[in-house]
Design a protein around this motif. Structure first.
Motif, short mmCIF file in Angstrom:
data_model
loop_
_atom_site.label_atom_id
_atom_site.label_comp_id
_atom_site.label_asym_id
_atom_site.label_seq_id
_atom_site.Cartn_x
_atom_site.Cartn_y
_atom_site.Cartn_z
N SER A 80 -56.68 0.11 -78.15
CA SER A 80 -57.55 1.10 -77.12
C SER A 80 -56.65 1.77 -76.23
N VAL A 81 -57.04 3.07 -76.11
CA VAL A 81 -56.73 3.89 -74.89
C VAL A 81 -57.88 4.36 -74.25
N ILE A 82 -57.94 3.83 -73.03
CA ILE A 82 -59.04 4.12 -71.89
C ILE A 82 -58.98 5.38 -71.29
N THR A 83 -59.81 6.35 -71.32
CA THR A 83 -59.91 7.54 -70.71
C THR A 83 -60.56 7.67 -69.54
N ALA A 84 -61.82 6.70 -69.48
CA ALA A 84 -62.52 6.81 -68.33
C ALA A 84 -63.16 5.43 -68.05
N LEU A 85 -63.60 5.01 -66.83
CA LEU A 85 -64.33 4.10 -66.78
C LEU A 85 -65.95 4.53 -66.42
N THR A 86 -66.96 3.86 -66.74
CA THR A 86 -68.30 4.15 -66.43
C THR A 86 -69.02 3.11 -65.93
N ALA A 87 -69.74 3.15 -65.08
CA ALA A 87 -70.91 2.19 -64.43
C ALA A 87 -72.18 2.54 -65.33
N VAL A 116 -68.88 7.73 -63.23
CA VAL A 116 -67.81 7.76 -64.08
C VAL A 116 -66.53 7.90 -63.42
N LEU A 117 -65.68 7.58 -63.65
CA LEU A 117 -64.17 7.47 -63.17
C LEU A 117 -63.38 7.62 -64.04
N PRO A 118 -62.79 8.95 -64.21
CA PRO A 118 -61.73 9.33 -65.25
C PRO A 118 -60.44 8.94 -64.96
N ILE A 119 -59.56 8.54 -65.93
CA ILE A 119 -58.43 8.01 -65.82
C ILE A 119 -57.31 9.50 -65.90
N GLU A 120 -56.30 9.07 -65.13
CA GLU A 120 -55.29 10.36 -64.99
C GLU A 120 -54.72 10.50 -66.50
N LEU A 144 -63.96 11.96 -73.90
CA LEU A 144 -62.65 12.42 -73.57
C LEU A 144 -62.73 13.06 -71.91
N PHE A 145 -64.01 13.45 -71.69
CA PHE A 145 -64.32 13.94 -70.24
C PHE A 145 -63.80 15.04 -69.77
N SER A 146 -62.17 15.43 -69.97
CA SER A 146 -61.86 16.42 -69.16
C SER A 146 -60.71 17.44 -70.20
N ALA A 147 -60.63 18.61 -69.77
CA ALA A 147 -59.72 19.45 -70.39
C ALA A 147 -58.47 18.74 -70.31
N ASP A 148 -57.85 18.34 -69.17
CA ASP A 148 -56.57 17.68 -68.98
C ASP A 148 -56.43 16.58 -69.76
N ILE A 149 -57.56 15.76 -70.06
CA ILE A 149 -57.46 14.52 -71.04
C ILE A 149 -57.23 15.11 -72.60
N ILE A 150 -58.33 15.95 -72.89
CA ILE A 150 -58.35 16.42 -74.21
C ILE A 150 -56.69 17.09 -74.51
N HIS A 151 -56.15 17.73 -73.72
CA HIS A 151 -54.66 18.41 -73.94
C HIS A 151 -53.77 17.29 -74.03
#
Length: 274
Positions: free
Chosen positions: A34-41, A50-54, A79-86
């Motif tokens: 796994s590659v974790i992109t964000a933590l959620t409560a 939601v806490l996105p990972i850098e 994937l949450f954000s454009a930076d993460i998708i990129h």
């Protein structure tokens, strides 16, 4: 044993995201990484944080897997954000790996899991790399900018998405109002199109259905099944998981990831031309 990877967010309630993916992988006898992109409560009642990972650390996670494992298939979820998708697309465009893209946008409770500016990045950078794209109807509407009310609308949306890229589009029809059946619509780049129809199960316990279906697809592709067979078996997996739900929590409960093995994949998927 074949190795597959999920790139997605964590669901603290265990019904969706990374947790659902890894449970599905285990049940289908592939080794899940796994590659974790964000933590959620979150729980069955909704998402409270939601806490996105850098993006740089997301890439670091993925590179760590690629340098050590012979990965046979990959799926993306939240994937949450454009930076993460990129950051993910940058790596995947140099790899010849089966890729299942589940364009996660909204949680069952209504919380947004994809920033607005990320939609174009998904459309332009990730979708062209997809082996299979698995949007539900609201996600297909967002990705195409087209309103979907009829089967003809589904066909038009699918053609729009296939023009962007990808080998196969599965538009899940669960959001269509129908009292007795639910139909998913499958389209290929070579012009083939068919439908999968199953009895509709009346239940609130559908949290993580999209994650689980796409994870099953990834597992079957990772184990070498042809794409058509992988789609049908993944449909069996999620149908049994919904049918034999676990009745956990006080909201939209999780599906039953044990059911496919417990019932030996015993259900019929009705397939006919679209």
């Amino acid at each position: 044993m074949h190795v597959v990877t999920t790139i997605a967010g964590s669901d603290s309630g265990g019904g969706a995201g990374i947790q659902a993916d890894l449970k599905t992988f285990q049940e289908l006898h592939v080794f899940g990484t796994s590659v974790i992109t964000a933590l959620t409560a979150q729980n069955t009642l909704g998402v409270s944080g939601v806490l996105p990972i850098e993006a740089a650390f997301i890439q670091q996670q993925f590179f760590a897997l690629l340098e050590d494992f012979d990965i046979r298939a990959v799926k993306t979820g939240m994937l949450f954000s454009a930076d993460i998708i990129h950051s993910i697309a940058q790596i995947l465009q140099h790899k010849q790996l089966p890729l299942v893209v589940d364009p996660v946008m909204i949680a069952k409770g209504g919380a947004s899991l994809l920033q607005q500016q990320a939609i174009e990045a998904m459309r332009s950078e990730l979708l062209p790399l997809a082996t299979i794209l698995t949007p539900n109807i609201p996600e297909a509407e967002t990705l195409t900018g087209q309103h979907i009310e009829t089967v003809d609308d589904i066909h038009r949306a699918a053609q729009t998405l296939l023009q962007v890229g990808g080998q196969c589009i599965i538009i899940k029809g669960g959001h269509f109002e129908c009292s007795t059946t639910a139909t998913d619509y499958v389209f290929f780049q070579d012009g083939r199109a068919w439908m999968m129809t199953m009895p509709r199960i009346e239940t609130l316990n559908t949290h993580g259905t999209g994650c689980t279906f796409s994870a099953a697809l990834t597992a079957f592709l990772g184990n070498g099944l042809p794409i058509e067979q992988a789609i049908i078996e993944a449909k069996k997996f999620i149908h049994l998981a919904i049918t034999h739900d676990l009745k956990l929590g006080h909201g939209h409960g999780p599906t039953n990831h044990f059911a496919y093995q417990q019932y030996q994949g015993s259900c019929e998927v009705i397939v006919h031309e679209a």
